[in-house]
Design an enzyme around this catalytic site. Structure first.
Site, PDB file in Angstrom:
ATOM      1  N   GLU A 136     -15.610  -8.097   0.692  1.00 19.07           N
ATOM      2  CA  GLU A 136     -16.473  -7.715  -0.431  1.00 19.07           C
ATOM      3  C   GLU A 136     -16.437  -8.802  -1.488  1.00 19.07           C
ATOM      4  OE1 GLU A 136     -14.482  -3.969  -1.018  1.00 19.07           O
ATOM      5  OE2 GLU A 136     -13.092  -4.824  -2.463  1.00 19.07           O
ATOM      6  N   LYS A 138     -15.695 -10.891  -4.753  1.00 18.80           N
ATOM      7  CA  LYS A 138     -14.588 -10.898  -5.710  1.00 18.80           C
ATOM      8  C   LYS A 138     -15.172 -11.077  -7.099  1.00 18.80           C
ATOM      9  CE  LYS A 138     -10.139 -12.939  -6.782  1.00 18.80           C
ATOM     10  NZ  LYS A 138     -10.337 -12.993  -8.234  1.00 18.80           N
ATOM     11  N   ASP A 140     -15.503 -11.397 -11.053  1.00 17.63           N
ATOM     12  CA  ASP A 140     -14.743 -12.121 -12.056  1.00 17.63           C
ATOM     13  C   ASP A 140     -14.740 -11.328 -13.362  1.00 17.63           C
ATOM     14  OD1 ASP A 140     -13.259 -14.104 -13.091  1.00 17.63           O
ATOM     15  OD2 ASP A 140     -14.893 -15.548 -13.284  1.00 17.63           O
ATOM     16  N   TYR A 248     -12.460  -0.623  -6.375  1.00 20.77           N
ATOM     17  CA  TYR A 248     -12.182  -1.228  -5.074  1.00 20.77           C
ATOM     18  C   TYR A 248     -10.775  -0.960  -4.549  1.00 20.77           C
ATOM     19  CZ  TYR A 248     -10.531  -4.860  -8.287  1.00 20.77           C
ATOM     20  OH  TYR A 248      -9.929  -5.524  -9.310  1.00 20.77           O
ATOM     21  N   LYS A 340     -11.768 -18.045  -2.218  1.00 20.30           N
ATOM     22  CA  LYS A 340     -12.498 -18.537  -3.390  1.00 20.30           C
ATOM     23  C   LYS A 340     -13.632 -19.477  -3.005  1.00 20.30           C
ATOM     24  CE  LYS A 340      -9.811 -16.938  -6.805  1.00 20.30           C
ATOM     25  NZ  LYS A 340      -9.037 -17.810  -7.640  1.00 20.30           N
ATOM     26  N   CYS A 434      10.283 -41.218 -23.600  1.00 22.42           N
ATOM     27  CA  CYS A 434       9.758 -39.882 -23.894  1.00 22.42           C
ATOM     28  C   CYS A 434       9.038 -39.905 -25.236  1.00 22.42           C
ATOM     29  CB  CYS A 434      10.901 -38.865 -23.924  1.00 22.42           C
ATOM     30  SG  CYS A 434      10.364 -37.230 -24.471  1.00 22.42           S
ATOM     31  N   CYS A 437      11.216 -37.527 -27.757  1.00 26.87           N
ATOM     32  CA  CYS A 437      12.570 -37.801 -28.232  1.00 26.87           C
ATOM     33  C   CYS A 437      12.956 -39.269 -28.093  1.00 26.87           C
ATOM     34  CB  CYS A 437      13.583 -36.920 -27.503  1.00 26.87           C
ATOM     35  SG  CYS A 437      13.790 -37.350 -25.777  1.00 26.87           S
ATOM     36  N   CYS A 452      11.995 -36.639 -18.488  1.00 27.95           N
ATOM     37  CA  CYS A 452      12.856 -36.924 -19.626  1.00 27.95           C
ATOM     38  C   CYS A 452      14.114 -36.106 -19.345  1.00 27.95           C
ATOM     39  CB  CYS A 452      12.205 -36.459 -20.931  1.00 27.95           C
ATOM     40  SG  CYS A 452      13.383 -36.376 -22.293  1.00 27.95           S
ATOM     41  N   CYS A 458      15.993 -32.788 -26.286  1.00 28.79           N
ATOM     42  CA  CYS A 458      14.605 -33.217 -26.472  1.00 28.79           C
ATOM     43  C   CYS A 458      13.853 -32.034 -27.088  1.00 28.79           C
ATOM     44  CB  CYS A 458      13.989 -33.614 -25.138  1.00 28.79           C
ATOM     45  SG  CYS A 458      12.209 -33.846 -25.211  1.00 28.79           S
TER      46      CYS A 458
HETATM   47  S1  IVH Z   1      -8.237  -5.764  -4.392  1.00 30.19           S
HETATM   48  C1  IVH Z   1      -3.280  -5.508  -4.559  1.00 30.19           C
HETATM   49  N1  IVH Z   1     -10.770  -6.308  -4.515  1.00 30.19           N
HETATM   50  O1  IVH Z   1      -8.893 -10.129  -8.253  1.00 30.19           O
HETATM   51  C2  IVH Z   1      -4.467  -6.089  -5.254  1.00 30.19           C
HETATM   52  N2  IVH Z   1      -9.379  -7.236  -6.202  1.00 30.19           N
HETATM   53  O2  IVH Z   1      -7.053 -12.278  -7.855  1.00 30.19           O
HETATM   54  C3  IVH Z   1      -5.736  -5.416  -4.792  1.00 30.19           C
HETATM   55  N3  IVH Z   1     -10.598  -8.537  -7.889  1.00 30.19           N
HETATM   56  O3  IVH Z   1      -6.134  -8.428  -9.595  1.00 30.19           O
HETATM   57  C4  IVH Z   1      -6.905  -6.042  -5.430  1.00 30.19           C
HETATM   58  N4  IVH Z   1     -12.594  -8.257  -7.035  1.00 30.19           N
HETATM   59  O4  IVH Z   1      -8.488  -7.944 -10.575  1.00 30.19           O
HETATM   60  C5  IVH Z   1      -9.574  -6.497  -5.091  1.00 30.19           C
HETATM   61  N5  IVH Z   1     -13.038  -6.662  -4.484  1.00 30.19           N
HETATM   62  C6  IVH Z   1     -11.863  -6.845  -5.064  1.00 30.19           C
HETATM   63  C7  IVH Z   1     -11.719  -7.608  -6.240  1.00 30.19           C
HETATM   64  C8  IVH Z   1     -10.447  -7.781  -6.778  1.00 30.19           C
HETATM   65  C9  IVH Z   1     -11.896  -8.801  -8.023  1.00 30.19           C
HETATM   66  C10 IVH Z   1      -9.552  -9.027  -8.822  1.00 30.19           C
HETATM   67  C11 IVH Z   1      -8.480  -8.046  -9.177  1.00 30.19           C
HETATM   68  C12 IVH Z   1      -7.194  -8.698  -8.729  1.00 30.19           C
HETATM   69  C13 IVH Z   1      -7.583 -10.133  -8.732  1.00 30.19           C
HETATM   70  C14 IVH Z   1      -6.686 -10.948  -7.846  1.00 30.19           C
END
Ligand code: IVH
Length: 716
Positions: A136, A138, A140, A248, A340, A434, A437, A452, A458
């Site tokens: 699915e 991800k 932001d 999710y 990513k 450094c 220091c 350093c 320092c």
């Molecule tokens: S599942 C155990 N599903 O990405 C963690 N996370 O980089 C289960 N995020 O902390 C997370 N879309 O805030 C999951 N489809 C998705 C997501 C997602 C965004 C975020 C979430 C997580 C972070 C990790």
């Protein structure tokens, strides 16, 4: 008027024994009492009860509301945040930690992820065995956990440090995308729904327009806008912000509600949540990842038209029983990974190059850039890593460069645009002293980094250590951020961790009291001192992490705490381990997850005499007073199992479990898994073709178990 004292002790009848009219009366009284204490705490800044007492009242209120949901008042304390700004949000503990995800950046990383699954689970060893995954987008945004009891929204918290987040219940209630009551049926009595709060691209642009028309600050990107809007102290402001939520995942649940991730998604949707679409179920074998790779391409192509910001896809194992077995490593699940998208790039000019001195003395060269927008974020600095990296890319002051930003990672310089190099430019002369220091810098043969080595002498290192000491995953002292540490340090008020805890008793001694400093007042000074006071008791693993020993991050700190259990014992063993022929040394390097290299860093920490001195000052009783800190012993996960606290060694090939799963299983039951056999080993589990370890175990007369006996011991 009631005094604070009798306000906390009014209520003596157990919640289970209350009848409805008593409950009603008590909820009314609690609403008033908690409001009054909120006022003392936030408004008057004169709290009369401890946080623990306050929490006990709030818990009681919660327990009564849980038993009598029909009696929940409109002005119930569970429905509002603190009276007014400044103080921030109350903290809420996550009953199941909120973790993050490991990252993949290439198809190869995804193949490695799949191989990891196959290595961990015996029945997946055969590369032809298909694995169902759900992929699915991800999103932001920022993650949020929303708790429902009997279908009613009762609390919501941000991720915070993963263990404890901010109580944003009142704000979340204003979000249209979040059901106040779960729809449909089949939801567990307790269910914590987790997902992402975000702002759509369109809403973000419109919000920024409104903000600038009103002469208010605008936001750099939708994620910042979402975070800024959710974390408003006044829920009325949040209500006006177009926040959305995708579900999710889930945290605590009182009963299982699905067998697969895909089924769980459907359930979440039927209860009234939006899902992050388009998602897809894909199946992989080790020869065929085509479905998953196609999905990745597909989402990348749709990225600009989705209407909300995403930075990759998330891939999850579909079967929930497999998820449970795969479990977690450190702070991320083994059963999921974030893949990513390639980083976004931009072109800009290097104004000059400076070097920074880190906590461990490591020197990092930094390019100071003409500010440029990279994928929605204004970037004005980029790391150059080390001397070789500058040479290899031949980066010079005045150059035009391509930079990139990958997720939260610090921006990097990808390459120099040679055509644009100004005439007469010079290669960058890496400093030999450094900048902080003045001590000569050291670069050991065969190593890339320059250091350093002036340690705590320092100032830059001393300050970075302090910053680390008070940081979120260490002492987590609210209000003591980098800026404040810097100013206390500059004034000579705080030079070592010990000084932090004596700040209040020395306040006003050598310089004007804090409340009279610019930017400070009675209220903020009080708050800082209180925040420091609250952190005088700290669990061993956090304390070890706070010390800032090179290479000792959170998971190593936990390993050490778990192995040595108390601060005293750990220190004693580290003193003995100084001698590399000692048993203590053997023991240290045989801790599973500890390398020789890491062990050396730990021992070096104790060799630098200032460090044990600081430990003494922090934890030994002072003349006429108790110690500054109480470092509490490691608490092994409740000794529900026969092997909690025991040291186990696996050797040979096991039949039913892979070595990794066997280890993870033992650790989740509270055992320490060691890599080599010693007198301290409690059990040696032998599989087929066990070699020298079994022999040694026999010689030492240890408890040797077959795989079957082991499974019986752990109740399987
Ligand atoms: S599942 C155990 N599903 O990405 C963690 N996370 O980089 C289960 N995020 O902390 C997370 N879309 O805030 C999951 N489809 C998705 C997501 C997602 C965004 C975020 C979430 C997580 C972070 C990790």
């Amino acid at each position: 008027m009631q005094t604070a004292k009798n306000r906390t002790t009014l209520f003596e009848i157990p919640v289970e024994a209350l009848d409805s009219s008593q409950a009603e009366a008590e909820l009314a009284a609690l609403a008033e009492t908690l409001r009054w204490h909120d006022g003392q705490y936030h408004g008057q800044d004169r709290p009369e009860i401890s946080d623990a007492e306050y929490d006990a009242l709030a818990r009681r209120n919660h327990a009564i509301e849980k038993r009598f949901p029909e009696l929940v008042r409109d002005d119930s304390p569970s429905r509002r945040v603190g009276v007014s700004p400044a103080q921030g949000f109350r903290k809420l503990r996550h009953s199941v930690p909120m973790l993050s995800l490991g990252n993949a950046f290439s198809q190869q990383d995804i193949r490695d992820f799949a191989e990891g699954l196959r290595n961990f689970m015996r029945e997946l060893n055969d590369p032809a065995m298909p694995i169902d995954l759900v992929a699915e987008p991800k999103i932001d945004g920022l993650s949020l956990s929303i708790r429902y009891e009997n279908g009613q929204l009762v609390a919501a918290a941000t991720r915070g440090n993963g263990t404890e987040g901010e109580d944003v219940t009142a704000n979340v209630r204003t979000m249209a995308d979040v059901p106040k009551k779960l729809a449909g049926q089949g939801w567990p009595v307790i269910v914590e729904v987790r997902g992402e709060v975000y702002m759509s691209d369109g809403d973000f642009l419109a919000l920024n327009d409104r903000q600038s028309e009103a002469g208010e600050n605008t936001f750099a990107n939708p994620r910042n806008a979402a975070a800024g809007s959710l974390r408003q102290l006044d829920p009325a402001i949040t209500e006006k912000r177009p926040l959305r939520f995708f579900a999710y995942a889930w945290g605590e649940v009182s009963a299982a509600f699905a067998d697969t991730q895909s089924e769980a998604r459907q359930k979440l949707q039927s209860w009234g949540f939006s899902l992050n679409e388009p998602a897809r179920k894909v199946c992989i074998t080790n020869d065929d990842f085509s479905g998953l790779f196609a999905y990745y391409e597909d989402i990348q192509n749709k990225r600009a038209s989705l209407g909300f910001s995403i930075d990759g896809i998330v891939v999850k194992v579909d079967r929930l029983d497999w998820q449970a077995r795969l479990g977690f490593v450190s702070r991320s699940p083994r059963w999921a990974i974030a893949w990513k998208f390639p980083p976004e790039q931009a072109m800009t000019a290097v104004r000059n190059i400076t070097v920074q001195v880190g906590r461990t003395g490591k020197i990092t060269p930094v390019a100071n850039l003409a500010p440029v927008n990279v994928g929605g974020v204004l970037v004005s600095r980029a790391t150059l890593h080390n001397q070789d990296e500058i040479q290899r890319k031949d980066i010079r002051e005045g150059d035009t460069v391509i930079i990139q930003r990958a997720g939260d990672v610090i921006p990097q310089v990808v390459s120099v645009v040679i055509d644009k190099r100004p005439a007469g430019s010079q290669t960058y002369p890496f400093p030999d002293a450094c900048p902080e220091c003045g001590e000569p810098l050291v670069r050991n043969a065969g190593e890339a980094d320059t250091f350093c080595v002036n340690g705590l002498n320092c100032p830059a290192q001393a300050m970075e250590r302090l910053n680390h000491f008070v940081s979120r995953d260490a002492f987590d002292i609210e209000g003591l951020g980098v800026k404040n540490i810097e100013s206390f340090f500059a004034k000579g008020l705080v030079r070592s961790p010990v000084d932090i805890f004596t700040l209040e008793s020395r306040d006003g001694e050598d310089c004007p009291p804090l409340r009279e400093w610019e930017g400070w007042g009675e209220v903020s000074a009080r708050k800082l001192f209180d925040a420091i006071e609250r952190q005088r008791v700290i669990p061993l693993e956090r304390f070890i992490f706070a010390l800032g020993i090179p290479q000792v991050g959170q998971s190593t700190a936990r390993l050490l705490a778990r192995h040595y259990l108390s601060l005293g014992h750990w220190r004693e063993c580290m003193e003995q381990a100084e001698n590399s022929a000692s048993e203590a040394y053997e023991e240290l390097v045989s801790i599973n997850g500890m390398g020789q290299n890491m062990a050396e860093d730990i021992l070096n920490f104790f060799r630098e005499t200032q460090n044990p001195d600081v430990l003494d000052k922090l934890t030994l009783p002072r003349r006429g007073q108790g110690p500054i800190l109480e470092v509490t012993d490691f608490e092994p996960p409740a000794a529900i199992s026969a092997i909690a606290g025991k040291t186990v060694v696996f050797t040979g090939t096991l039949e039913t479990l892979s070595r990794n799963e066997a280890k993870a299983r033992a650790e989740s039951l509270g055992a320490n898994v060691a890599g080599s056999v010693s007198k301290k080993t409690d059990y040696v589990v032998v599989g087929a073709d066990a070699g020298s370890k079994e022999k040694k175990a026999c010689e030492l007369g240890l408890n040797i178990l077959s795989e079957q006996e082991w499974l019986e011991l752990i109740g399987e």
